[in-house]
Design a protein around this motif. Structure first.
Motif, PDB file in Angstrom:
ATOM      1  N   GLY A   1       1.881  99.278  42.298  1.00  0.00           N
ATOM      2  CA  GLY A   1       2.127  98.816  43.651  1.00  0.00           C
ATOM      3  C   GLY A   1       2.967  97.549  43.658  1.00  0.00           C
ATOM      4  N   MET A   2       3.298  97.044  42.489  1.00  0.00           N
ATOM      5  CA  MET A   2       4.082  95.827  42.363  1.00  0.00           C
ATOM      6  C   MET A   2       5.547  96.217  42.185  1.00  0.00           C
ATOM      7  N   ALA A   3       6.397  95.743  43.056  1.00  0.00           N
ATOM      8  CA  ALA A   3       7.828  96.011  42.929  1.00  0.00           C
ATOM      9  C   ALA A   3       8.439  95.037  41.933  1.00  0.00           C
ATOM     10  N   VAL A   4       9.560  95.419  41.368  1.00  0.00           N
ATOM     11  CA  VAL A   4      10.296  94.551  40.452  1.00  0.00           C
ATOM     12  C   VAL A   4      11.665  94.307  41.073  1.00  0.00           C
ATOM     13  N   HIS A   5      11.958  93.061  41.356  1.00  0.00           N
ATOM     14  CA  HIS A   5      13.246  92.719  41.965  1.00  0.00           C
ATOM     15  C   HIS A   5      14.372  93.059  40.990  1.00  0.00           C
TER      16      HIS A   5
ATOM     17  N   ASN B   1      -5.437  86.007  40.216  1.00  0.00           N
ATOM     18  CA  ASN B   1      -4.095  85.860  39.681  1.00  0.00           C
ATOM     19  C   ASN B   1      -3.989  86.547  38.322  1.00  0.00           C
ATOM     20  N   LYS B   2      -4.963  86.320  37.463  1.00  0.00           N
ATOM     21  CA  LYS B   2      -4.964  86.939  36.131  1.00  0.00           C
ATOM     22  C   LYS B   2      -5.051  88.455  36.229  1.00  0.00           C
ATOM     23  N   MET B   3      -5.864  88.942  37.173  1.00  0.00           N
ATOM     24  CA  MET B   3      -6.022  90.392  37.332  1.00  0.00           C
ATOM     25  C   MET B   3      -4.720  91.046  37.809  1.00  0.00           C
ATOM     26  N   VAL B   4      -4.048  90.430  38.753  1.00  0.00           N
ATOM     27  CA  VAL B   4      -2.787  90.982  39.268  1.00  0.00           C
ATOM     28  C   VAL B   4      -1.748  91.039  38.154  1.00  0.00           C
ATOM     29  N   TYR B   5      -1.637  89.976  37.386  1.00  0.00           N
ATOM     30  CA  TYR B   5      -0.660  89.954  36.286  1.00  0.00           C
ATOM     31  C   TYR B   5      -1.026  90.974  35.211  1.00  0.00           C
ATOM     32  N   ALA B   6      -2.301  91.064  34.871  1.00  0.00           N
ATOM     33  CA  ALA B   6      -2.733  92.005  33.830  1.00  0.00           C
ATOM     34  C   ALA B   6      -2.476  93.452  34.254  1.00  0.00           C
ATOM     35  N   SER B   7      -2.731  93.766  35.518  1.00  0.00           N
ATOM     36  CA  SER B   7      -2.580  95.150  35.969  1.00  0.00           C
ATOM     37  C   SER B   7      -1.115  95.559  36.131  1.00  0.00           C
ATOM     38  N   SER B   8      -0.221  94.612  36.268  1.00  0.00           N
ATOM     39  CA  SER B   8       1.204  94.916  36.464  1.00  0.00           C
ATOM     40  C   SER B   8       2.039  94.782  35.199  1.00  0.00           C
ATOM     41  N   LYS B   9       1.457  94.223  34.150  1.00  0.00           N
ATOM     42  CA  LYS B   9       2.224  93.846  32.952  1.00  0.00           C
ATOM     43  C   LYS B   9       2.944  95.025  32.301  1.00  0.00           C
ATOM     44  N   ASP B  10       2.236  96.103  32.000  1.00  0.00           N
ATOM     45  CA  ASP B  10       2.852  97.204  31.262  1.00  0.00           C
ATOM     46  C   ASP B  10       3.994  97.839  32.048  1.00  0.00           C
ATOM     47  N   ARG B  11       3.797  98.002  33.328  1.00  0.00           N
ATOM     48  CA  ARG B  11       4.845  98.593  34.167  1.00  0.00           C
ATOM     49  C   ARG B  11       6.075  97.684  34.200  1.00  0.00           C
ATOM     50  N   PHE B  12       5.860  96.383  34.339  1.00  0.00           N
ATOM     51  CA  PHE B  12       6.990  95.461  34.365  1.00  0.00           C
ATOM     52  C   PHE B  12       7.715  95.451  33.022  1.00  0.00           C
TER      53      PHE B  12
END
Length: 136
Positions: free
Chosen positions: A7-11, A96-107
């Motif tokens: 659900g996290m977009a990458v600019h 904050n840590k959870m959001v970064y951890a859940s988006s890391k692999d996709r990013f």
């Protein structure tokens, strides 16, 4: 903008700056999550040091970072490796840590050319000695 499974977009600028880092136009790039997307936070000039890079990371907020590390092999060859660093300081907020951890692999998949990954919760976990050891 690329759509992330989390659900996290990458600019788009993130990938463009990363391509410039691969061409050695930057030493490092830090990224932050802002308004539900990953955006470029800071860039470091090619002459900046590893200490400049670590000093650019906030003490109490998570960041993703890429660092172009130059080193000499045991055979005396000059090489470089691109490190992906997931910075999640112990004192940052749990959400904050959870959001970064859940988006890391996709990013990370958006950045083609990552050679080594490090995760750090305090500066000692990404010391220059650790980076050198992981590069060889």
């Amino acid at each position: 903008m690329a759509n992330a499974a989390s659900g996290m977009a990458v600019h788009d600028d993130c990938k463009l700056k990363f391509l410039e880092l691969k061409k050695r136009n930057f030493r490092f790039i830090t990224f932050k999550i802002q308004d539900q997307q990953v955006v470029v936070d800071k860039v470091g000039n090619p002459e900046e040091s590893y200490e400049d890079f670590t000093a650019s990371l906030p003490d109490n907020e998570c960041r993703y970072a890429v660092y172009d590390f130059d080193f000499t092999t045991n055979e005396n060859c000059q090489k470089s490796k691109i490190f992906f660093i997931a910075w999640a300081p112990d004192i940052s907020k749990v959400r904050n840590k959870m959001v970064y951890a859940s988006s890391k692999d996709r990013f990370k998949r958006e950045l083609d050319g990552i050679q080594v990954e490090l995760q750090a919760t305090d500066p000692s976990e990404m010391s220059l000695d650790i980076v050198k050891a992981r590069a060889l």
